[in-house]
Design a protein around this motif. Structure first.
Motif, PDB file in Angstrom:
ATOM      1  N   LEU A  44       0.821  -1.208   0.000  1.00  0.00           N
ATOM      2  CA  LEU A  44       0.000   0.000   0.000  1.00  0.00           C
ATOM      3  C   LEU A  44       0.859   1.264   0.000  1.00  0.00           C
ATOM      4  CD1 LEU A  44      -2.851  -0.997   2.496  1.00  0.00           C
ATOM      5  CD2 LEU A  44      -2.978  -0.833   0.005  1.00  0.00           C
ATOM      6  N   LEU A  45       1.916   1.271   0.822  1.00  0.00           N
ATOM      7  CA  LEU A  45       2.779   2.456   0.854  1.00  0.00           C
ATOM      8  C   LEU A  45       3.583   2.580  -0.428  1.00  0.00           C
ATOM      9  CD1 LEU A  45       3.102   4.596   3.133  1.00  0.00           C
ATOM     10  CD2 LEU A  45       1.914   2.533   3.839  1.00  0.00           C
ATOM     11  N   PHE A  46       4.039   1.441  -0.986  1.00  0.00           N
ATOM     12  CA  PHE A  46       4.746   1.507  -2.261  1.00  0.00           C
ATOM     13  C   PHE A  46       3.851   2.085  -3.343  1.00  0.00           C
ATOM     14  CE2 PHE A  46       5.517  -0.419  -6.418  1.00  0.00           C
ATOM     15  CZ  PHE A  46       6.819  -0.015  -6.662  1.00  0.00           C
ATOM     16  N   SER A  47       2.562   1.746  -3.317  1.00  0.00           N
ATOM     17  CA  SER A  47       1.642   2.258  -4.330  1.00  0.00           C
ATOM     18  C   SER A  47       1.604   3.777  -4.339  1.00  0.00           C
ATOM     19  CB  SER A  47       0.236   1.699  -4.095  1.00  0.00           C
ATOM     20  OG  SER A  47       0.214   0.290  -4.225  1.00  0.00           O
ATOM     21  N   LEU A  82      12.432   7.538  -2.823  1.00  0.00           N
ATOM     22  CA  LEU A  82      11.111   7.774  -2.243  1.00  0.00           C
ATOM     23  C   LEU A  82      10.353   6.465  -2.069  1.00  0.00           C
ATOM     24  CD1 LEU A  82       8.852   9.699  -1.323  1.00  0.00           C
ATOM     25  CD2 LEU A  82       8.127   9.840  -3.723  1.00  0.00           C
ATOM     26  N   SER A  83      10.413   5.599  -3.071  1.00  0.00           N
ATOM     27  CA  SER A  83       9.696   4.319  -2.985  1.00  0.00           C
ATOM     28  C   SER A  83      10.252   3.454  -1.859  1.00  0.00           C
ATOM     29  CB  SER A  83       9.774   3.574  -4.322  1.00  0.00           C
ATOM     30  OG  SER A  83      11.055   2.986  -4.527  1.00  0.00           O
ATOM     31  N   PHE A  84      11.582   3.485  -1.668  1.00  0.00           N
ATOM     32  CA  PHE A  84      12.174   2.677  -0.598  1.00  0.00           C
ATOM     33  C   PHE A  84      11.773   3.204   0.776  1.00  0.00           C
ATOM     34  CE2 PHE A  84      15.542   1.768   2.480  1.00  0.00           C
ATOM     35  CZ  PHE A  84      15.560   0.375   2.410  1.00  0.00           C
ATOM     36  N   LEU A  85      11.754   4.521   0.942  1.00  0.00           N
ATOM     37  CA  LEU A  85      11.355   5.098   2.221  1.00  0.00           C
ATOM     38  C   LEU A  85       9.901   4.763   2.537  1.00  0.00           C
ATOM     39  CD1 LEU A  85      13.066   8.616   2.002  1.00  0.00           C
ATOM     40  CD2 LEU A  85      13.802   6.634   3.344  1.00  0.00           C
ATOM     41  N   LEU A  86       9.032   4.831   1.519  1.00  0.00           N
ATOM     42  CA  LEU A  86       7.630   4.479   1.731  1.00  0.00           C
ATOM     43  C   LEU A  86       7.479   2.994   2.032  1.00  0.00           C
ATOM     44  CD1 LEU A  86       5.937   6.665  -1.031  1.00  0.00           C
ATOM     45  CD2 LEU A  86       5.775   6.968   1.442  1.00  0.00           C
ATOM     46  N   PHE A  87       8.269   2.171   1.358  1.00  0.00           N
ATOM     47  CA  PHE A  87       8.256   0.731   1.654  1.00  0.00           C
ATOM     48  C   PHE A  87       8.626   0.483   3.111  1.00  0.00           C
ATOM     49  CE2 PHE A  87      11.507  -2.570   2.351  1.00  0.00           C
ATOM     50  CZ  PHE A  87      10.714  -3.701   2.328  1.00  0.00           C
ATOM     51  N   SER A 123       8.758  -9.287   2.315  1.00  0.00           N
ATOM     52  CA  SER A 123       8.225  -8.002   1.865  1.00  0.00           C
ATOM     53  C   SER A 123       9.226  -7.265   0.982  1.00  0.00           C
ATOM     54  CB  SER A 123       7.842  -7.132   3.065  1.00  0.00           C
ATOM     55  OG  SER A 123       6.851  -7.760   3.841  1.00  0.00           O
ATOM     56  N   PHE A 124      10.507  -7.389   1.307  1.00  0.00           N
ATOM     57  CA  PHE A 124      11.528  -6.739   0.483  1.00  0.00           C
ATOM     58  C   PHE A 124      11.610  -7.399  -0.894  1.00  0.00           C
ATOM     59  CE2 PHE A 124      16.010  -6.053  -0.836  1.00  0.00           C
ATOM     60  CZ  PHE A 124      15.977  -4.667  -0.892  1.00  0.00           C
ATOM     61  N   LEU A 125      11.512  -8.731  -0.925  1.00  0.00           N
ATOM     62  CA  LEU A 125      11.457  -9.424  -2.220  1.00  0.00           C
ATOM     63  C   LEU A 125      10.228  -8.985  -2.995  1.00  0.00           C
ATOM     64  CD1 LEU A 125      12.368 -11.605  -4.239  1.00  0.00           C
ATOM     65  CD2 LEU A 125      11.153 -13.279  -2.823  1.00  0.00           C
ATOM     66  N   MET A 201      18.664  -7.632  -5.923  1.00  0.00           N
ATOM     67  CA  MET A 201      19.028  -7.764  -7.341  1.00  0.00           C
ATOM     68  C   MET A 201      17.897  -7.299  -8.247  1.00  0.00           C
ATOM     69  SD  MET A 201      21.311 -11.257  -7.606  1.00  0.00           S
ATOM     70  CE  MET A 201      20.125 -12.309  -6.760  1.00  0.00           C
ATOM     71  N   LEU A 202      16.660  -7.649  -7.896  1.00  0.00           N
ATOM     72  CA  LEU A 202      15.514  -7.197  -8.692  1.00  0.00           C
ATOM     73  C   LEU A 202      15.385  -5.686  -8.650  1.00  0.00           C
ATOM     74  CD1 LEU A 202      12.836  -9.866  -7.704  1.00  0.00           C
ATOM     75  CD2 LEU A 202      13.951  -9.624  -9.923  1.00  0.00           C
ATOM     76  N   LEU A 203      15.598  -5.107  -7.468  1.00  0.00           N
ATOM     77  CA  LEU A 203      15.511  -3.653  -7.332  1.00  0.00           C
ATOM     78  C   LEU A 203      16.609  -2.963  -8.138  1.00  0.00           C
ATOM     79  CD1 LEU A 203      14.019  -1.345  -5.903  1.00  0.00           C
ATOM     80  CD2 LEU A 203      15.634  -1.593  -4.002  1.00  0.00           C
TER      81      LEU A 203
END
Length: 219
Positions: A44-47, A82-87, A123-125, A201-203
């Motif tokens: 939800l936060l990543f969205s 920004l996406s990482f902080l929200l995650f 969740s990180f994956l 690696m995906l990130l």
């Protein structure tokens, strides 16, 4: 990059009121199964990190970026930071709401540190998969053209997988998820370490692909 981070956060001003809906959504999820609170909070936060794409396109900010003393690399990296902080906020919010959800949920979960680490690594994956599925398409096509395949399709698939896992776990008598967590806690380095490595690696691949696609995009 930090300037772009602040600019993206400022661009989300009109969407910030929607943050108040996230605890309500998480509590509803927690009433069904608290174990999903951490990955759902991350989702939800990543969205919300996708909102700058909509604001950017609506205000034609890409042309403005080209007139500022910032390069395209900073635009992309600022969006990923920004996406990482929200995650991270989503993970912490999910962990914080788990005890509250346990008060009303029929399915009780009181994970220890090892189980929580497994949930965070998953969740990180999950975050790495989402960023790869969504960000490169949005950087290449923009929000209006890319939102169907770069947002709605992945979001619908995630919801379907979530419902399917809930149904399967209910039919299995709450044993499926429990067995997964027990296995992950017993093999912490292999399972959690592997998920952190795979997510990283995906990130990284998502970021490199976005840099390449956005660098070739014409405005």
């Amino acid at each position: 990059m930090l300037k772009m981070l602040r600019l993206n956060w400022s661009a989300m001003k009109c969407y910030r009121i929607r943050f108040l809906m996230i605890p309500v959504c998480l509590f509803t999820v927690g009433c069904l199964s608290p174990i999903f609170l951490v990955p759902m909070g991350a989702f939800l936060l990543f969205s919300f990190s996708l909102n700058p794409f909509a604001v950017e396109e609506k205000g034609d900010l890409n042309r403005l970026y080209l007139t500022l003393p910032v390069d395209r690399r900073s635009v992309v990296l600022g969006r990923y930071v920004l996406s990482f902080l929200l995650f991270a906020v989503g993970v912490l919010l999910g962990l914080a709401m788990m005890p509250l959800a346990n008060l009303v949920s029929l399915s009780k979960w009181y994970p220890d540190f090892r189980w929580n680490l497994a949930l965070i690594s998953f969740s990180f994956l999950f975050y790495g998969i989402m960023s790869l599925a969504m960000y490169p398409l949005l950087f290449k096509m923009g929000y209006q053209r890319g939102k169907v395949w770069g947002y709605y399709v992945p979001a619908v698939l995630i919801c379907l997988i979530y419902v399917a896992m809930l149904e399967y776990d209910a039919m299995a008598g709450n044993g499926f998820l429990l067995n997964l967590l027990v296995y992950a806690s017993d093999h912490l380095l292999v399972v959690s370490g592997g998920m952190f490595a795979a997510g990283g690696m995906l990130l990284a691949f998502s970021c490199l692909l976005s840099l390449w696609l956005y660098g070739r995009r014409e405005f």
